[in-house]
Scaffold this motif. Sequence first.
Motif, PDB file in Angstrom:
ATOM      1  N   VAL A   1      37.822  48.069  23.844  1.00  0.00           N
ATOM      2  CA  VAL A   1      37.108  46.795  23.743  1.00  0.00           C
ATOM      3  C   VAL A   1      36.174  46.565  24.922  1.00  0.00           C
ATOM      4  O   VAL A   1      35.193  45.820  24.816  1.00  0.00           O
ATOM      5  N   MET A   2      36.480  47.176  26.080  1.00  0.00           N
ATOM      6  CA  MET A   2      35.596  47.108  27.238  1.00  0.00           C
ATOM      7  C   MET A   2      35.613  48.465  27.941  1.00  0.00           C
ATOM      8  O   MET A   2      36.571  49.233  27.816  1.00  0.00           O
ATOM      9  N   SER A   3      34.544  48.723  28.697  1.00  0.00           N
ATOM     10  CA  SER A   3      34.409  49.975  29.432  1.00  0.00           C
ATOM     11  C   SER A   3      33.848  49.697  30.817  1.00  0.00           C
ATOM     12  O   SER A   3      33.311  48.610  31.082  1.00  0.00           O
ATOM     13  N   MET A   4      33.978  50.689  31.698  1.00  0.00           N
ATOM     14  CA  MET A   4      33.282  50.586  32.972  1.00  0.00           C
ATOM     15  C   MET A   4      31.824  50.271  32.649  1.00  0.00           C
ATOM     16  O   MET A   4      31.228  50.915  31.792  1.00  0.00           O
ATOM     17  N   THR A   5      31.249  49.274  33.315  1.00  0.00           N
ATOM     18  CA  THR A   5      29.964  48.734  32.883  1.00  0.00           C
ATOM     19  C   THR A   5      28.937  48.738  34.008  1.00  0.00           C
ATOM     20  O   THR A   5      29.184  48.219  35.097  1.00  0.00           O
ATOM     21  N   LEU A   6      27.781  49.319  33.720  1.00  0.00           N
ATOM     22  CA  LEU A   6      26.603  49.224  34.585  1.00  0.00           C
ATOM     23  C   LEU A   6      25.568  48.392  33.854  1.00  0.00           C
ATOM     24  O   LEU A   6      25.293  48.630  32.670  1.00  0.00           O
ATOM     25  N   THR A   7      24.985  47.434  34.554  1.00  0.00           N
ATOM     26  CA  THR A   7      24.061  46.543  33.875  1.00  0.00           C
ATOM     27  C   THR A   7      23.020  45.999  34.848  1.00  0.00           C
ATOM     28  O   THR A   7      23.227  46.008  36.073  1.00  0.00           O
ATOM     29  N   ASP A   8      21.907  45.528  34.300  1.00  0.00           N
ATOM     30  CA  ASP A   8      20.914  44.852  35.131  1.00  0.00           C
ATOM     31  C   ASP A   8      21.225  43.366  35.264  1.00  0.00           C
ATOM     32  O   ASP A   8      20.501  42.636  35.939  1.00  0.00           O
ATOM     33  N   ARG A   9      22.293  42.912  34.647  1.00  0.00           N
ATOM     34  CA  ARG A   9      22.722  41.526  34.806  1.00  0.00           C
ATOM     35  C   ARG A   9      23.364  41.340  36.179  1.00  0.00           C
ATOM     36  O   ARG A   9      23.586  42.306  36.917  1.00  0.00           O
ATOM     37  N   ILE A  10      23.702  40.126  36.508  1.00  0.00           N
ATOM     38  CA  ILE A  10      24.123  39.793  37.870  1.00  0.00           C
ATOM     39  C   ILE A  10      25.405  40.504  38.305  1.00  0.00           C
ATOM     40  O   ILE A  10      25.661  40.665  39.500  1.00  0.00           O
ATOM     41  N   THR A  11      26.194  40.962  37.351  1.00  0.00           N
ATOM     42  CA  THR A  11      27.419  41.683  37.721  1.00  0.00           C
ATOM     43  C   THR A  11      27.131  43.066  38.301  1.00  0.00           C
ATOM     44  O   THR A  11      27.905  43.576  39.109  1.00  0.00           O
ATOM     45  N   ARG A  12      26.087  43.704  37.845  1.00  0.00           N
ATOM     46  CA  ARG A  12      25.661  45.058  38.226  1.00  0.00           C
ATOM     47  C   ARG A  12      26.725  46.108  37.914  1.00  0.00           C
ATOM     48  O   ARG A  12      26.528  46.947  37.056  1.00  0.00           O
ATOM     49  N   GLY A  13      27.846  46.128  38.605  1.00  0.00           N
ATOM     50  CA  GLY A  13      28.883  47.113  38.326  1.00  0.00           C
ATOM     51  C   GLY A  13      30.219  46.440  38.090  1.00  0.00           C
ATOM     52  O   GLY A  13      30.634  45.586  38.870  1.00  0.00           O
ATOM     53  N   THR A  14      30.902  46.814  37.002  1.00  0.00           N
ATOM     54  CA  THR A  14      32.226  46.267  36.680  1.00  0.00           C
ATOM     55  C   THR A  14      33.203  47.426  36.494  1.00  0.00           C
ATOM     56  O   THR A  14      32.948  48.337  35.704  1.00  0.00           O
ATOM     57  N   TYR A  15      34.315  47.385  37.246  1.00  0.00           N
ATOM     58  CA  TYR A  15      35.279  48.482  37.277  1.00  0.00           C
ATOM     59  C   TYR A  15      36.670  47.971  36.894  1.00  0.00           C
ATOM     60  O   TYR A  15      37.029  46.831  37.193  1.00  0.00           O
ATOM     61  N   PHE A  16      37.457  48.857  36.282  1.00  0.00           N
ATOM     62  CA  PHE A  16      38.795  48.499  35.805  1.00  0.00           C
ATOM     63  C   PHE A  16      39.851  49.370  36.486  1.00  0.00           C
ATOM     64  O   PHE A  16      39.680  50.590  36.596  1.00  0.00           O
ATOM     65  N   PHE A  17      40.941  48.721  36.919  1.00  0.00           N
ATOM     66  CA  PHE A  17      42.024  49.430  37.595  1.00  0.00           C
ATOM     67  C   PHE A  17      43.320  49.189  36.827  1.00  0.00           C
ATOM     68  O   PHE A  17      43.825  48.068  36.746  1.00  0.00           O
ATOM     69  N   ASP A  18      43.836  50.270  36.288  1.00  0.00           N
ATOM     70  CA  ASP A  18      44.991  50.241  35.400  1.00  0.00           C
ATOM     71  C   ASP A  18      46.242  50.618  36.179  1.00  0.00           C
ATOM     72  O   ASP A  18      46.366  51.729  36.695  1.00  0.00           O
ATOM     73  N   ASN A  19      47.201  49.691  36.271  1.00  0.00           N
ATOM     74  CA  ASN A  19      48.460  49.947  36.974  1.00  0.00           C
ATOM     75  C   ASN A  19      49.612  50.261  36.026  1.00  0.00           C
ATOM     76  O   ASN A  19      50.768  50.301  36.451  1.00  0.00           O
ATOM     77  N   GLY A  20      49.287  50.486  34.760  1.00  0.00           N
ATOM     78  CA  GLY A  20      50.310  50.772  33.766  1.00  0.00           C
ATOM     79  C   GLY A  20      50.222  49.793  32.610  1.00  0.00           C
ATOM     80  O   GLY A  20      49.755  48.657  32.779  1.00  0.00           O
ATOM     81  N   PRO A  21      50.656  50.186  31.411  1.00  0.00           N
ATOM     82  CA  PRO A  21      50.458  49.360  30.210  1.00  0.00           C
ATOM     83  C   PRO A  21      51.124  47.996  30.250  1.00  0.00           C
ATOM     84  O   PRO A  21      50.649  47.046  29.624  1.00  0.00           O
ATOM     85  N   ASP A  22      52.213  47.871  30.995  1.00  0.00           N
ATOM     86  CA  ASP A  22      52.923  46.596  31.044  1.00  0.00           C
ATOM     87  C   ASP A  22      52.810  45.915  32.400  1.00  0.00           C
ATOM     88  O   ASP A  22      53.593  45.005  32.718  1.00  0.00           O
ATOM     89  N   GLN A  23      51.856  46.352  33.191  1.00  0.00           N
ATOM     90  CA  GLN A  23      51.693  45.824  34.539  1.00  0.00           C
ATOM     91  C   GLN A  23      50.364  45.076  34.662  1.00  0.00           C
ATOM     92  O   GLN A  23      49.414  45.354  33.936  1.00  0.00           O
ATOM     93  N   PRO A  24      50.290  44.109  35.588  1.00  0.00           N
ATOM     94  CA  PRO A  24      49.002  43.451  35.815  1.00  0.00           C
ATOM     95  C   PRO A  24      47.944  44.463  36.244  1.00  0.00           C
ATOM     96  O   PRO A  24      48.228  45.392  37.000  1.00  0.00           O
TER      97      PRO A  24
END
Length: 556
Positions: A382-405
């Motif tokens: 549903v979402m991916s690491m994202t590069l954009t010209d919008r104000i966010t520029r770079g969005t990264y995801f850090f996965d600590n496990g399926p049942d973890q924050p």
Amino acid sequence: MTLPPLTAFGPDFTFAHDDWLAHPAGLGAVPKDVLGTEVAVIGAGASGVIAAYELMKIGLKPVIYEASRFGGRLRSESFDGTGFEGSPPVIAEMGGMRFPASSAGFYHYLDLMGLTTKPFPNPLTSAAGSTVIDLEGETVFARDLKELPALYQEIATAYAQALDGGAAFTELQNAIRAKDAARVKSLWNPLVAAWDERTFYDFVTSSDAFQSLSFRHREVFGQVGFGTGGWDSDFPNSMLEILRVNLLGFDDDQRYVVGGVESVLRRLWHAAPPCTYWPEGTSLGSLHRGATRSRVMKISRSNRNGPLLVTDQWGNEAAYEAVLVTCQSHLLTTAIEVDEELFAQPLWMALDRTRYMQAAKTFVMVDRPFWNDVDPKTGRPVMSMTLTDRITRGTYFFDNGPDQPGVICLSYAWMTDALKLLPLSDEKRVDLALKALGKIYPEVDIASHIRGVPKCISWEADENFLGAFKGALPGHYRYNHRVYSHFMQDDMPVEQRGIFLAGDSVSWTPAWVEGAVQTGLNAVWGIVAHLGGACHAANPGPGDLYAEQGPVALSG
């Protein structure tokens, strides 16, 4: 033939700091009557703590001063409510967060402290899983470079050709891999003279490889770049700065530190290595009785032959035979009163001309790594690491496990984009990021997954930093040469000796921790030499080889 692994060997100073660290003879020794001598270290970041650790092993007594928070720009913040009852903390890396495998000096300390790393989720890497590039309202999904449209392939090919055509890139990088100092210098030194006064953008636009491509190609290259993402914020910088990043592999094979990178410095603080002079069990922490000294307000000298005097914010003055300064160079003219006679005027010019880049990050903790959910309509996450010209520029995801924050770096922005966020509250920054990402992922309710309060930073707003990291402009090579070579003090007037510089402000490779490590180690050599010590003949240090392997000097 299998090539050796790439390390940060040169290209300006072709000295293998990692080999020096690994040698069983150690980094050096001081005379017996000097053992236990106190040395002031200003700044408890990577450069300061690592230098202090090595000085302690040699038998000196480092006294660390810290104005604010231990760790410098290796700043790992735990989200509230995590890290209790044996569970690991959920971390936001506010400063350095991705560490290339070529940073052999830094990895020496990571390994020494028993820390582990994992691949960083950079765009188009297997660690990211998938990447979305959103430019001018058009969204592209890919799992690697081959899945991107032809325009992106053309850009990647053109940049590789530009590097080989304009900088003998492959040959030079192979010489760096082989640690062939003579060959590296023969290829690199002419590039210094040719490219010092030219920008990154000039290199791209003037290259034969990009001449046949459109402005759109250059625009996309600036927004998406290579490796870690967009590079248009670096377009005004000296091309030498970018070449070093490429040559040393700093934008490749990047990893993050499990549990937070700040832990390497905290473990060094508590570590009790075998030391000359100090009893078994001695650590930096025990030498300091558990706490660093406070903010430095003044560095002076009562007479040209006397010790250096360091005064903290509470008016406590202490005398030292040597002082190591690792803070950002701007602080020497804005926050610390420094006797003008301690540095030559050309060095003051170089320190004052150091330019820092702005950077802003916005992190949130979420209930779980929901971005891995599969969209039934597309079969994609549903979402991916994202590069954009919008104000966010770079969005990264850090996965600590399926049942973890999990953790989302909602926005990582530089320069003008970072300044847009500077006056905004943390909540407003999150709101802007969610609105921008909502236009890319209109069916994903990110806010419903957010837990706790956000973690945000603008490094230029911190009085102890005034910027994130150095970014050299064209013509700055001579300035960098002055500050980098300052640890070589034999030819200096006596009143300028004994104070040493290290850290990002001094490094040839700003924004990468390896430069802070190497300059800290250079200063260790300088301090030992200043106190009458030397390296073992079997393991010469950086100053022993500087005359033949040091940076080329430009005329004028």
